[in-house]
Design a protein around this motif. Sequence first.
Motif, short mmCIF file in Angstrom:
data_model
loop_
_atom_site.label_atom_id
_atom_site.label_comp_id
_atom_site.label_asym_id
_atom_site.label_seq_id
_atom_site.Cartn_x
_atom_site.Cartn_y
_atom_site.Cartn_z
N ARG A 1 -20.99 -6.14 -5.01
CA ARG A 1 -20.84 -4.97 -4.16
C ARG A 1 -20.62 -3.74 -5.03
N PRO A 2 -21.33 -2.66 -4.77
CA PRO A 2 -21.13 -1.44 -5.59
C PRO A 2 -19.74 -0.86 -5.35
N PRO A 3 -19.20 -0.16 -6.34
CA PRO A 3 -17.88 0.47 -6.15
C PRO A 3 -17.90 1.46 -4.99
N GLU A 4 -16.77 1.51 -4.28
CA GLU A 4 -16.67 2.46 -3.19
C GLU A 4 -16.66 3.89 -3.74
N VAL A 5 -17.23 4.81 -2.99
CA VAL A 5 -17.20 6.23 -3.35
C VAL A 5 -16.33 6.96 -2.33
N SER A 6 -15.65 7.95 -2.76
CA SER A 6 -14.77 8.68 -1.86
C SER A 6 -15.59 9.57 -0.93
N ALA A 7 -14.96 9.91 0.17
CA ALA A 7 -15.63 10.80 1.12
C ALA A 7 -15.92 12.15 0.49
N ALA A 8 -14.99 12.62 -0.37
CA ALA A 8 -15.20 13.92 -1.02
C ALA A 8 -16.40 13.88 -1.96
N ASP A 9 -16.50 12.79 -2.75
CA ASP A 9 -17.64 12.68 -3.67
C ASP A 9 -18.95 12.57 -2.91
N LEU A 10 -18.93 11.84 -1.80
CA LEU A 10 -20.15 11.68 -1.01
C LEU A 10 -20.56 13.01 -0.39
N ALA A 11 -19.59 13.77 0.10
CA ALA A 11 -19.92 15.07 0.69
C ALA A 11 -20.47 16.02 -0.36
#
Length: 489
Positions: free
Chosen positions: A467-477
């Motif tokens: 599973r790929p590492p989770e990304v934060s909502a801020a980084d995704l935005a």
Amino acid sequence: MNRRGEYIHTVVIGARKVGKTTWFLRLAEENPAEVTLWDVRRVARARSTYEVWADLFQELGITPRSDDPLEDLEDHLDTLEHGPVVVIDDWDAAVDGRGVTIPDACYEVLDQLIRFCLGQATTRSGLACMGLVLLTSLPDVADLEYFTRTVQRPTFERLSKLVTRSLTQDRFPMLDHAESAALLTHLGVPAGEATEVARACGGWPWLLEKAAAAVHEHGGWTSEALDEVRERQLPGLLDARLMPCLAARPEVRVRRTQPIDYLRQELARGRAPEAFGLPCSYDDPQQPAPLVQQLLNRAFLVVDTENLRMPFQRHAEVHPERYPDGLDAYLQPHVQAWLQELCERHRVAEEDVWLVGRSQHRIDATVGARTHGERLFLPKELREKARRTGDGSDDALMTAQVARRAERNPLARFVLASGDADAPLILELVGALHQVTVCTPWQASGTLRQRLPQADRLREHTFPAPRPPEVSAADLAAARRRNARGEQR
């Protein structure tokens, strides 16, 4: 038939609608003085043993002359050169008491009658004796005793033990291949198809009759006719009759397993199908007839493509350099290998793979456009709503499809390839979770582990890529803003 001092005392075992009643009825019609078919269901609710004895004596042509029915029976036999055979039909259905409180009168008469017949070995040696045949649709006569433990009626328990331990057992035969083909031809199936249909169904007359009706409805032994019999007719009968019997067996109750899983395991271990009242394959008596085999082993693979894609998609938006050839090029080979492994492990045919997602385009992007499987996706209106609200409409679609098929075929198995706990929870609410094995791509949630504690019902870490590492909502935005500015430029 019985001669002086000789008699038949047996239990005849055979699946429902295999022809037991019809065969003995014709025998009774041809030899009314020697064979009597007594349908004991009509006195199942009798309030006194007198009513039950009176009904039996009417069938036998006996006029009661005393207050002791056994004495009247003795006197009647003394006048005969050959003892009659009484065939008691549906006796287990009449007295098992499932869901109905019934009086003990029928129990008591059957108990007295069986003890009288067994006692003739010493009391009527050399005289005309009464033969007794009990017809049962239970898979095995021992199943009656297992059933009584759920009924908890002392009189019935005494009767079932007497039958189980004191009477001999015989299995009512199913039709051979030639007889099955002849029956189908008699029912209007063209001779050219009768042999093929007989081979698919085995020698179960009920199943052959359903197959003949399907041939007429669909204009031949087409895939639609086969599906009609296998998926719509056969599951209902097995689920209503065979599965409750198996559920009462000690090995099923102790293991806390599902009856259908027990049946599959026992057949895989080499138990003959006839031990469960199932028709055998004409090519191999140790295997069920092909239609039954297909039904018992059929499994559907249901793949939640959205649940699988989203972690990779979010990661790829933030770290596109990790996917130099694009997300789809990275994902598809892994998904195809995963689906192949799941199909092989769970014996799922290509036509029984369901690929569920928000749109056909997204499904194809995830699995590959040439990957086999039925695409199940949302209509345009729901896709737009899901895009705005982020709801789980695709999960609802997946759950609805499984629930609908489970209702149609209560014996089907489903392999749910998803890490989302929502669908299993809904399937539990509608009573279909026992048909489901969940294969999570990575580690399962605590909720899933709680709902599926059995090791064979929950398989984790099945996907070939981590599973790929989770990304934060801020980084995704921020990544999406960069992508938007790049698109504008």
